[in-house]
Design an enzyme around this catalytic site. Sequence first.
Site, PDB file in Angstrom:
ATOM      1  N   HIS A  64       0.827  -1.203   0.000  1.00  0.00           N
ATOM      2  CA  HIS A  64       0.000   0.000   0.000  1.00  0.00           C
ATOM      3  C   HIS A  64       0.864   1.257   0.000  1.00  0.00           C
ATOM      4  O   HIS A  64       1.721   1.418   0.872  1.00  0.00           O
ATOM      5  CB  HIS A  64      -0.896  -0.032   1.241  1.00  0.00           C
TER       6      HIS A  64
ATOM      7  N   GLU B  34       0.502  -0.484  -4.760  1.00  0.00           N
ATOM      8  CA  GLU B  34      -0.561   0.475  -5.041  1.00  0.00           C
ATOM      9  C   GLU B  34       0.006   1.865  -4.809  1.00  0.00           C
ATOM     10  O   GLU B  34       0.735   2.093  -3.830  1.00  0.00           O
ATOM     11  CB  GLU B  34      -1.735   0.218  -4.074  1.00  0.00           C
TER      12      GLU B  34
ATOM     13  N   ASP C 182      -1.073   6.292  -5.393  1.00  0.00           N
ATOM     14  CA  ASP C 182      -2.130   7.260  -5.691  1.00  0.00           C
ATOM     15  C   ASP C 182      -1.577   8.335  -6.637  1.00  0.00           C
ATOM     16  O   ASP C 182      -0.488   8.860  -6.409  1.00  0.00           O
ATOM     17  CB  ASP C 182      -2.582   7.956  -4.403  1.00  0.00           C
TER      18      ASP C 182
ATOM     19  N   HIS D 255      -1.122  11.254  -1.994  1.00  0.00           N
ATOM     20  CA  HIS D 255      -2.437  10.813  -1.495  1.00  0.00           C
ATOM     21  C   HIS D 255      -3.387  11.959  -1.149  1.00  0.00           C
ATOM     22  O   HIS D 255      -4.519  12.014  -1.622  1.00  0.00           O
ATOM     23  CB  HIS D 255      -2.252   9.913  -0.268  1.00  0.00           C
TER      24      HIS D 255
ATOM     25  N   GLU E 243      -4.058   4.002  -8.360  1.00  0.00           N
ATOM     26  CA  GLU E 243      -5.334   4.590  -7.934  1.00  0.00           C
ATOM     27  C   GLU E 243      -5.391   6.039  -8.393  1.00  0.00           C
ATOM     28  O   GLU E 243      -4.557   6.862  -8.000  1.00  0.00           O
ATOM     29  CB  GLU E 243      -5.498   4.513  -6.407  1.00  0.00           C
TER      30      GLU E 243
HETATM   31  O1  G3P Z   1      -6.572   1.560  -3.234  1.00  0.00           O
HETATM   32  C1  G3P Z   1      -6.719   1.087  -1.940  1.00  0.00           C
HETATM   33  C2  G3P Z   1      -6.600   2.197  -0.916  1.00  0.00           C
HETATM   34  O2  G3P Z   1      -5.399   2.873  -1.154  1.00  0.00           O
HETATM   35  C3  G3P Z   1      -7.753   3.159  -0.955  1.00  0.00           C
HETATM   36  O3  G3P Z   1      -7.719   4.117   0.045  1.00  0.00           O
HETATM   37  O4  G3P Z   1      -7.192   6.320   1.021  1.00  0.00           O
HETATM   38  O5  G3P Z   1      -5.482   4.528   1.064  1.00  0.00           O
HETATM   39  O6  G3P Z   1      -6.057   5.649  -1.064  1.00  0.00           O
HETATM   40  P1  G3P Z   1      -6.560   5.192   0.280  1.00  0.00           P
HETATM   41 MG    MG Z   2      -4.814   4.575  -2.439  1.00  0.00          MG
END
Ligand code: G3P
Ligand code: MG
Length: 247
Positions: free
Chosen positions: A9, A36, A38, A51, A111
């Site tokens: 993450h 993952e 952002d 993020h 994402e």
């Molecule tokens: O994509 C999974 C997760 O990252 C979604 O929430 O706020 O961590 O971007 P967040």
């Molecule tokens: Mg995310």
Amino acid sequence: MKIPKIIGHRGACGYAPENTLESIKTAAEIGTAWVELDVKLTKDSVPIIFHDDTLDRTTNGHGPVADMLYKDIEDLDAGSWYADAFATAKIPTLEEAIDEILKSGMGLNLEIKPCPGREIETAEAAMDILSRIWDDPEKLLISSFQHVSIETARDLAPEWKRALLIDEPLQNWLELADYLDVATINIDGRDQSLTQDLVETYIESGRQVLAYTINDPFRAKLLYSWGVDGVFSDVPDVIEQVLNTRH
Ligand code: G3P
Ligand code: MG
């Protein structure tokens, strides 16, 4: 598409500042198969890996990302908030992050996390870069909470796999999943009201289910037992231990 059981993450943000090249490198070093990240846009439309909508939590800058030119954020310190040892970490561009991932051989769940009002543009800019430098469609998943961002990704590159992110009960999830033609449903696996029945309903739609953000191995084990295909984790190596134990 073979999505791994664990996706790091924001890189491996339990061990390095989130969404930095250092976090991506750390994920690779501890053997994470996919990460993952952002993506959002600066004011001058440079896709960056970040993020929050504001700079304050994870950098020494201040204010909304949407108001900043790339030249004003490229040298910010994106690591000291996490630990002094990361004081040289910067906010990477999407392109820099992809270069690092390609070097490591990992897969990517990108994402799309637009600043408000930039849902279409952010998806367009990200897809433009991906289409130029990403090589393996089997190692790429594009997700968003913003349906119009997924729609844009679908229209620009229908052949790339997409994911619908869900953070609260969504009555029309099936209709949306069909319309956006998503391969996976990405759910909040921490939600204590989540049930095995609901997970099974998602699976019955013919899609894989991924759950964020799971750092507790016991929770991961329960979710896997319900049929969840993969989990996002800040500490992928901790979750990996679950996969290697029977009890
Ligand atoms: O994509 C999974 C997760 O990252 C979604 O929430 O706020 O961590 O971007 P967040
Ligand atoms: Mg995310």
